[in-house]
Write a protein that holds these residues in place. Structure first.
Motif, PDB file in Angstrom:
ATOM      1  N   ARG A 440      15.416  25.263  73.749  1.00 46.31           N
ATOM      2  CA  ARG A 440      14.751  23.976  73.556  1.00 46.31           C
ATOM      3  C   ARG A 440      13.254  24.168  73.304  1.00 46.31           C
ATOM      4  O   ARG A 440      12.650  25.161  73.722  1.00 46.31           O
ATOM      5  CB  ARG A 440      14.958  23.057  74.759  1.00 46.31           C
ATOM      6  N   CYS A 441      12.693  23.158  72.634  1.00 43.07           N
ATOM      7  CA  CYS A 441      11.265  23.161  72.308  1.00 43.07           C
ATOM      8  C   CYS A 441      10.441  22.963  73.575  1.00 43.07           C
ATOM      9  O   CYS A 441      10.777  22.137  74.431  1.00 43.07           O
ATOM     10  CB  CYS A 441      10.990  22.047  71.304  1.00 43.07           C
ATOM     11  N   HIS A 443       7.580  21.614  73.701  1.00 41.20           N
ATOM     12  CA  HIS A 443       6.768  20.386  73.622  1.00 41.20           C
ATOM     13  C   HIS A 443       7.592  19.142  73.932  1.00 41.20           C
ATOM     14  O   HIS A 443       7.217  18.342  74.786  1.00 41.20           O
ATOM     15  CB  HIS A 443       6.143  20.263  72.222  1.00 41.20           C
ATOM     16  N   LEU A 448      16.072  23.915  69.315  1.00 45.28           N
ATOM     17  CA  LEU A 448      15.468  24.858  68.382  1.00 45.28           C
ATOM     18  C   LEU A 448      16.490  25.299  67.343  1.00 45.28           C
ATOM     19  O   LEU A 448      17.679  25.420  67.638  1.00 45.28           O
ATOM     20  CB  LEU A 448      14.925  26.079  69.134  1.00 45.28           C
ATOM     21  N   THR A 457      12.129  26.614  64.789  1.00 41.65           N
ATOM     22  CA  THR A 457      11.541  25.304  64.551  1.00 41.65           C
ATOM     23  C   THR A 457      12.299  24.270  65.357  1.00 41.65           C
ATOM     24  O   THR A 457      13.529  24.333  65.483  1.00 41.65           O
ATOM     25  CB  THR A 457      11.605  24.931  63.054  1.00 41.65           C
ATOM     26  N   CYS A 458      11.567  23.293  65.913  1.00 42.82           N
ATOM     27  CA  CYS A 458      12.205  22.223  66.669  1.00 42.82           C
ATOM     28  C   CYS A 458      12.852  21.233  65.711  1.00 42.82           C
ATOM     29  O   CYS A 458      12.249  20.812  64.720  1.00 42.82           O
ATOM     30  CB  CYS A 458      11.174  21.508  67.547  1.00 42.82           C
ATOM     31  N   ARG A 463       7.750  21.373  65.369  1.00 42.50           N
ATOM     32  CA  ARG A 463       6.812  22.426  65.748  1.00 42.50           C
ATOM     33  C   ARG A 463       7.493  23.794  65.707  1.00 42.50           C
ATOM     34  O   ARG A 463       8.679  23.931  66.011  1.00 42.50           O
ATOM     35  CB  ARG A 463       6.253  22.172  67.147  1.00 42.50           C
ATOM     36  N   HIS A 464       6.710  24.809  65.359  1.00 46.09           N
ATOM     37  CA  HIS A 464       7.206  26.186  65.356  1.00 46.09           C
ATOM     38  C   HIS A 464       7.039  26.785  66.747  1.00 46.09           C
ATOM     39  O   HIS A 464       6.089  26.482  67.483  1.00 46.09           O
ATOM     40  CB  HIS A 464       6.440  27.019  64.338  1.00 46.09           C
ATOM     41  N   THR A 465       7.963  27.651  67.099  1.00 51.83           N
ATOM     42  CA  THR A 465       7.945  28.309  68.407  1.00 51.83           C
ATOM     43  C   THR A 465       7.947  29.816  68.196  1.00 51.83           C
ATOM     44  O   THR A 465       8.832  30.360  67.521  1.00 51.83           O
ATOM     45  CB  THR A 465       9.165  27.893  69.248  1.00 51.83           C
ATOM     46  N   TRP A 468       9.730  33.047  71.995  1.00 45.67           N
ATOM     47  CA  TRP A 468      10.573  32.250  72.892  1.00 45.67           C
ATOM     48  C   TRP A 468      11.169  33.115  73.991  1.00 45.67           C
ATOM     49  O   TRP A 468      11.596  34.252  73.760  1.00 45.67           O
ATOM     50  CB  TRP A 468      11.690  31.597  72.081  1.00 45.67           C
TER      51      TRP A 468
END
Length: 714
Positions: A440-441, A443, A448, A457-458, A463-465, A468
């Protein structure tokens, strides 16, 4: 009880008071004060010469009433609730900002007759009355207005869903005389539930109990629904039951006929055909029939003196309408129960998070059996995890674990065996390779994904992660399972060459199968009912269902498994279910324990912590990048709103059939999610509705698609 789990949209006051308030609000809605004028032309009706009409234009900037003059020759037929034809845009009504929308004849419904008009110009006359049959009652109008407001839609769109197309031949035939109220039924198998007999007794005495019913596995639920309907009819009131598909509606229909005989209820499904369905609908509206069983469109059935509304298996996606404004059966029936002061029954073998929230908030009471009853009715559930598959030579050779092979072989000695295979197209989300926790994102806690093997990416906020790590176990590697179930039936046929293999799926769905030994391969939701129950069931490729990129993946997988397992004989009769999925996962454990309510309660608590629906309310805005950006800029959102995204949606390949909400082939659309806290759902719908109406009024803005409470936000 925490305040955030209370249902924020609960209308205040009693049902009749709320209905009166809504009707008065609708009567005064959006009609400007102006100098009264008379119609110039032929003679008017001597009394109440003004007809207030809602036209069949599902555009938000035209979501208002228009006044027309009633010619003397139409005075008798032009009564509230009838269908009419009017000249729209020809100067006989108020047109917003002086713009005319064409002058052709359009359909509409006559809402009321008035002595004067508030419109400042000359009124055009009603063209003609399509039929003197009053099909729109004040109660239905109030309900349609409430549904439109909740889903940021137009009244005309809801009326399109609520009132079926006219069929003149069916309308010309008289409806039968209503039958007297039956005697209250005995409790029957409701005795298995602690509060079951009391629930029926309350309905028979004219009460309005509200319950979330977790049904025991087995074949008895249609008869139990029929007894709830019969108890309501015994009180002199009407009842409405909505099932997700025609097959299950037919089972309730058969149970009602067996319990009460013919002539006491109507079956409203698409399979009936337009003429027969409309004839049945008219019998309900005229009061000849007091009970209705049907599929999604029946949620608006005009049952008189409504005493009970019931929905079976509210987690099924068929209960969510794919036509604007996209209402859900559960929410519409909640509105009906509140506005009309009737009983409410939400039933199913499983339990959705929304059902758990109804109980958590105190709006409804739980109706379930004790654990001893559950153990006696449920089959034995066994699991096959990834570790077992890795050591299993049979699984590597034939895609069938040894435990499943043994269950099938033993089951075929006494009866049919069900094999459930996920549908093609289930695309799993990413999860931790070590503990299988969803990725999971950080933010917004959205899922994801790795489109085209790029950076994480979410799927919600875009948003990019980077870097992780799993918050559960600290693992840094991800996995995604591939669905490999297309040739399951052929492979099983090779493993068991002497056994007949039958399939049930999208192209051909079986209603039932005999009790003889056979293999029945089915996709989720298409499982046929077996005579005397299945001897065993094997639920293959569990990860394909648990790994879907959807907030409801675990809940939906458990619901599908429970629906299939409930068709299997009880453990005392030798019934066995084998599920091929990691046994440590929450939905798998809930299946093993047969505890859908506990699973829904834990899901609800987790969503409350993360701000997920249904604790929060969400809306999806979809369209081209420019359209979505300009719409968000134009919308005055509630103060605590959070906009997630926009994110790009997959491009629909040319030649592939478009599903609801898909962009046109070749176009790249974006989607933004708007999330608001509890209590702000109505404000969000109002803001979205207002912004959409303003854009349509200007007529130069690119279109966007709005969906409140989208079923899929994965």
């Amino acid at each position: 009880m925490s305040s955030e789990n209370k249902r924020p949209e609960e209308p205040a006051g009693s049902g009749p008071e709320q209905l009166a308030l809504i009707r008065e609000t609708v009567r005064k809605a959006k009609v400007p004060k102006a100098k009264p004028r008379t119609w110039r032309g032929a003679a008017l009706a001597k009394e109440l010469p003004v007809a207030r009409v809602v036209v069949n234009k599902g555009l938000l900037h035209l979501d208002q009433y228009f006044d027309y003059a009633v010619p003397e020759e139409l005075d008798a037929e032009a009564q509230p609730g009838v269908r009419v034809r009017v000249r729209f845009g020809a100067g006989g009504h108020r047109v917003r900002e002086g713009r005319r929308e064409g002058g052709g004849l359009v359909d509409g419904f006559l809402i009321e007759r008035r002595a004067e008009t508030d419109y400042g110009g000359a009124l055009a006359a009603l063209a003609y009355v399509v039929s003197p049959e009053p099909v729109l009652s004040p109660q239905m109008l109030a309900l349609a207005r409430a549904v439109a407001d909740r889903y940021a839609g137009s009244l005309a769109d809801v009326l399109q869903l609520a009132i079926p197309p006219r069929n003149g031949r069916a309308e010309s035939k008289p409806s039968p005389e209503p039958l007297p109220a039956p005697e209250p039924p005995d409790a029957g198998t409701w005795q298995r539930y602690g509060r079951g007999p009391a629930f029926l007794e309350s309905l028979a005495e004219g009460g309005a109990p509200r319950a979330v019913w977790t049904a025991l596995p087995g074949p008895h639920w249609p008869d139990e629904l029929a007894r709830a309907v019969a108890a309501t009819l015994a009180s002199g009131r009407g009842a409405l039951v909505v099932a997700p598909d025609g097959r299950r509606a037919a089972r309730v229909d058969a149970a009602l006929t067996a319990l009460l005989g013919d002539g006491r209820h109507a079956l409203l499904t698409a399979e009936s055909g337009p003429e027969r369905r409309y004839r049945q609908w008219l019998a309900v509206r005229r009061g000849s029939v007091r009970a209705v069983v049907g599929t999604r469109a029946a949620m608006f059935a005009p049952v008189r003196d409504l005493g009970l509304v019931a929905v079976w298996d509210d987690g099924d996606s068929s209960h969510s309408d794919e036509n604007a404004p996209f209402p859900h059966v559960r929410e519409v029936l909640e509105l009906r129960a509140t506005h009309e002061g009737c009983g409410f029954l939400l039933g199913g073998v499983s339990c959705t998070v929304e059902a758990a929230q109804l109980v958590e908030s105190g709006w409804a009471l739980p109706l379930a059996a004790g654990r001893d009853r559950v153990r006696a009715a449920a089959p034995l559930v066994r699991t096959v995890g990834d570790t077992d598959l890795a050591r299993d030579e049979a699984a590597r050779a034939a895609r069938l674990p040894s435990l499943a092979w043994q269950a099938i072989r033993d089951g075929l000695r006494t009866g049919p065996v069900l094999v459930q295979v996920p549908r093609r197209g289930y695309v799993p989300r990413l999860a931790c390779e070590r503990c299988r926790a969803p990725a999971r994102c950080g933010h917004c806690a959205g899922p994801l994904q790795a489109p085209d093997e790029q950076a994480l990416t979410c799927g919600w906020c875009g948003r990019h992660t980077a870097g992780w790590h799993c918050p559960e176990c600290g693992g840094a590697r991800l996995r995604a399972r591939v669905v490999g179930a297309r040739r399951t039936a052929e492979e099983l046929g090779r493993v068991f060459p002497a056994v007949p293999v039958r399939t049930s799926g999208r192209d051909h769905v079986l209603d039932s199968v005999p009790g003889r030994p056979a293999l029945v391969v089915s996709t989720p939701g298409a499982e046929p009912v077996a005579e005397d129950g299945y001897a065993a069931a094997v639920l293959l490729d569990g990860w394909a269902m648990l790994g879907r990129p959807d907030l409801r993946a675990g809940e939906e997988a458990l619901r599908r498994w429970l629906d299939a397992a409930s068709l299997v004989r009880a453990q005392s009769a030798g019934g066995v279910v084998v599920v091929v999925a990691e046994p440590t996962l929450r939905p798998v454990q809930a299946l093993v324990r047969w505890d859908p309510v506990g699973h829904a309660q834990r899901e609800l608590a987790e969503r409350a912590e993360l701000g997920f629906p249904p604790v929060s309310r969400m809306a999806a805005v979809t369209g081209g990048a420019e359209a979505v950006a300009s719409f968000l800029a134009d919308t005055e959102l509630p103060g605590e709103s959070e906009v997630l995204g926009p994110v790009a949606l997959p491009v629909t390949p040319p030649g592939r059939p478009r599903r609801p909400g898909d962009p046109p082939p070749g176009e790249r659309w974006q989607r933004a999610l708007i999330r608001v806290p509890p209590g702000s759902g109505a404000s969000l719908a109002t803001a979205l509705r207002s912004a959409q109406a303003s854009r349509l009024t200007r007529g130069t803005e690119p279109p966007v698609r709005i969906r409140v409470d989208p079923p899929d936000i994965g």
